[in-house]
Design a protein around this motif. Structure first.
Motif, PDB file in Angstrom:
ATOM      1  N   LYS A  85       0.793  -1.227   0.000  1.00  0.00           N
ATOM      2  CA  LYS A  85       0.000   0.000   0.000  1.00  0.00           C
ATOM      3  C   LYS A  85       0.831   1.285   0.000  1.00  0.00           C
ATOM      4  O   LYS A  85       0.271   2.383  -0.022  1.00  0.00           O
ATOM      5  N   GLY A  86       2.152   1.169   0.045  1.00  0.00           N
ATOM      6  CA  GLY A  86       3.002   2.356  -0.028  1.00  0.00           C
ATOM      7  C   GLY A  86       3.402   2.893   1.336  1.00  0.00           C
ATOM      8  O   GLY A  86       2.694   2.712   2.338  1.00  0.00           O
ATOM      9  N   ARG A  87       4.538   3.550   1.387  1.00  0.00           N
ATOM     10  CA  ARG A  87       5.084   4.037   2.648  1.00  0.00           C
ATOM     11  C   ARG A  87       4.350   5.264   3.175  1.00  0.00           C
ATOM     12  O   ARG A  87       4.281   5.480   4.383  1.00  0.00           O
ATOM     13  N   SER A  88       3.824   6.095   2.286  1.00  0.00           N
ATOM     14  CA  SER A  88       3.251   7.366   2.707  1.00  0.00           C
ATOM     15  C   SER A  88       2.159   7.195   3.761  1.00  0.00           C
ATOM     16  O   SER A  88       2.255   7.743   4.868  1.00  0.00           O
ATOM     17  N   LEU A  89       1.124   6.431   3.447  1.00  0.00           N
ATOM     18  CA  LEU A  89      -0.024   6.298   4.350  1.00  0.00           C
ATOM     19  C   LEU A  89       0.107   5.141   5.333  1.00  0.00           C
ATOM     20  O   LEU A  89      -0.717   5.011   6.240  1.00  0.00           O
ATOM     21  N   CYS A  90       1.129   4.301   5.165  1.00  0.00           N
ATOM     22  CA  CYS A  90       1.308   3.175   6.080  1.00  0.00           C
ATOM     23  C   CYS A  90       2.451   3.397   7.070  1.00  0.00           C
ATOM     24  O   CYS A  90       2.483   2.750   8.126  1.00  0.00           O
ATOM     25  N   MET A  91       3.379   4.279   6.737  1.00  0.00           N
ATOM     26  CA  MET A  91       4.512   4.517   7.631  1.00  0.00           C
ATOM     27  C   MET A  91       4.704   5.996   7.948  1.00  0.00           C
ATOM     28  O   MET A  91       4.742   6.394   9.113  1.00  0.00           O
ATOM     29  N   GLN A  92       4.804   6.820   6.919  1.00  0.00           N
ATOM     30  CA  GLN A  92       5.184   8.213   7.144  1.00  0.00           C
ATOM     31  C   GLN A  92       4.078   9.025   7.824  1.00  0.00           C
ATOM     32  O   GLN A  92       4.309   9.669   8.842  1.00  0.00           O
ATOM     33  N   VAL A  93       2.878   8.981   7.262  1.00  0.00           N
ATOM     34  CA  VAL A  93       1.770   9.712   7.891  1.00  0.00           C
ATOM     35  C   VAL A  93       1.467   9.171   9.286  1.00  0.00           C
ATOM     36  O   VAL A  93       1.325   9.958  10.235  1.00  0.00           O
ATOM     37  N   PRO A  94       1.360   7.849   9.493  1.00  0.00           N
ATOM     38  CA  PRO A  94       1.105   7.353  10.852  1.00  0.00           C
ATOM     39  C   PRO A  94       2.161   7.774  11.867  1.00  0.00           C
ATOM     40  O   PRO A  94       1.830   8.035  13.033  1.00  0.00           O
ATOM     41  N   LYS A  95       3.426   7.853  11.463  1.00  0.00           N
ATOM     42  CA  LYS A  95       4.471   8.298  12.397  1.00  0.00           C
ATOM     43  C   LYS A  95       4.254   9.751  12.805  1.00  0.00           C
ATOM     44  O   LYS A  95       4.449  10.118  13.979  1.00  0.00           O
TER      45      LYS A  95
END
Length: 255
Positions: A85-95
């Protein structure tokens, strides 16, 4: 004019509408220089934004926002979906959401402290963080033409000016073109507590005290936007007045 509603059509309305509402209310509180309320709005924004990220990651969106039991862990759990699903909404935004949520829950927001209040500097971070998250949502969800999507991102991330300047007991509305009545409503909204009429008159820079009471304060009282206690000399904003300030665009600066 292309709006956030247009850019986030792929996000279900049950999440999109409250997300945009909390974001816009945070902007209003920032313009009114009510730093504590910016933090309160940021907390709700983070919870809704997490639900958007979770829906994207799992492929199943909730019909309405809900608060995860352990917010930091819930954000970390989304990392397992970053491959598909991509890093943006699965890692970066959640952080970013987890960091904002931590600050919201474990600083001076809503608490009494003998330390120097961090509410203003925290509000600056909250606002920038929320703007960045909204920009990422537009980048990921928008199906608008590229130029339109770019325009929405630019509008969302543009600098926001606060409307009320405060220094000690002094206040000033940083929009000279506003009428005296508008300035009174903005100041009372920002203060959130009763203010003596002479102090309001000084802040608004209205020369004639008699005319100020008659033409401004009593007129607003008649509309039920403020409560004017003539015996005590104090004025405070009423719920219809709060709604007027929030919905009429009074807090939007043209600086």
């Amino acid at each position: 004019m292309t709006t956030l509603q247009d850019a986030l059509k792929l996000v279900p309305a049950g999440l999109r509408d409250p997300l945009i509402e909390e974001f816009n209310q945070a902007l209003d509180e920032y313009r009114a220089a009510d730093w504590e309320k910016v933090g309160l709005k940021a907390g709700k924004f983070c919870e809704i934004a997490y639900c958007v990220c979770a829906g994207h990651a799992t492929g199943g969106y909730a019909s309405s926002p809900s608060k995860p039991g352990n917010f930091p862990q819930a954000c970390r759990d989304l990392e397992q979906h970053n491959g598909a699903k991509g890093r943006s909404l699965c890692m970066q935004v959640p952080k970013v959401l987890a960091a904002l949520y931590e600050l919201r829950n474990n600083r001076a927001i809503g608490h009494v402290s003998a330390e120097v209040s961090p509410n203003h500097m925290d509000a600056e971070l909250f606002l920038r963080g929320m703007k960045w998250v909204m920009g990422e949502f537009v980048r990921n969800f928008s199906q608008l033409p590229l130029n339109d999507s770019h325009a929405v991102v630019e509008a969302v991330t543009a600098r926001t000016f606060h409307m009320v300047w405060a220094s000690g007991d002094l206040r000033r509305v940083l929009e000279p073109a506003k009428t005296a009545s508008d300035k009174v409503m903005i100041l009372l909204y920002a203060e959130g507590k009763p203010v003596p009429v002479p102090q309001l008159q000084t802040w608004v820079e209205y020369k004639n005290g008699t005319d100020f009471k008659r033409k401004v304060i009593r007129a607003l009282h008649k509309k039920a936007w403020v409560q004017y206690d003539e015996k005590s000399g104090f004025v405070q904003i009423l719920p219809p007045g709060q709604a007027h300030v929030e919905k009429s665009g009074l807090l939007v600066s043209v600086i």
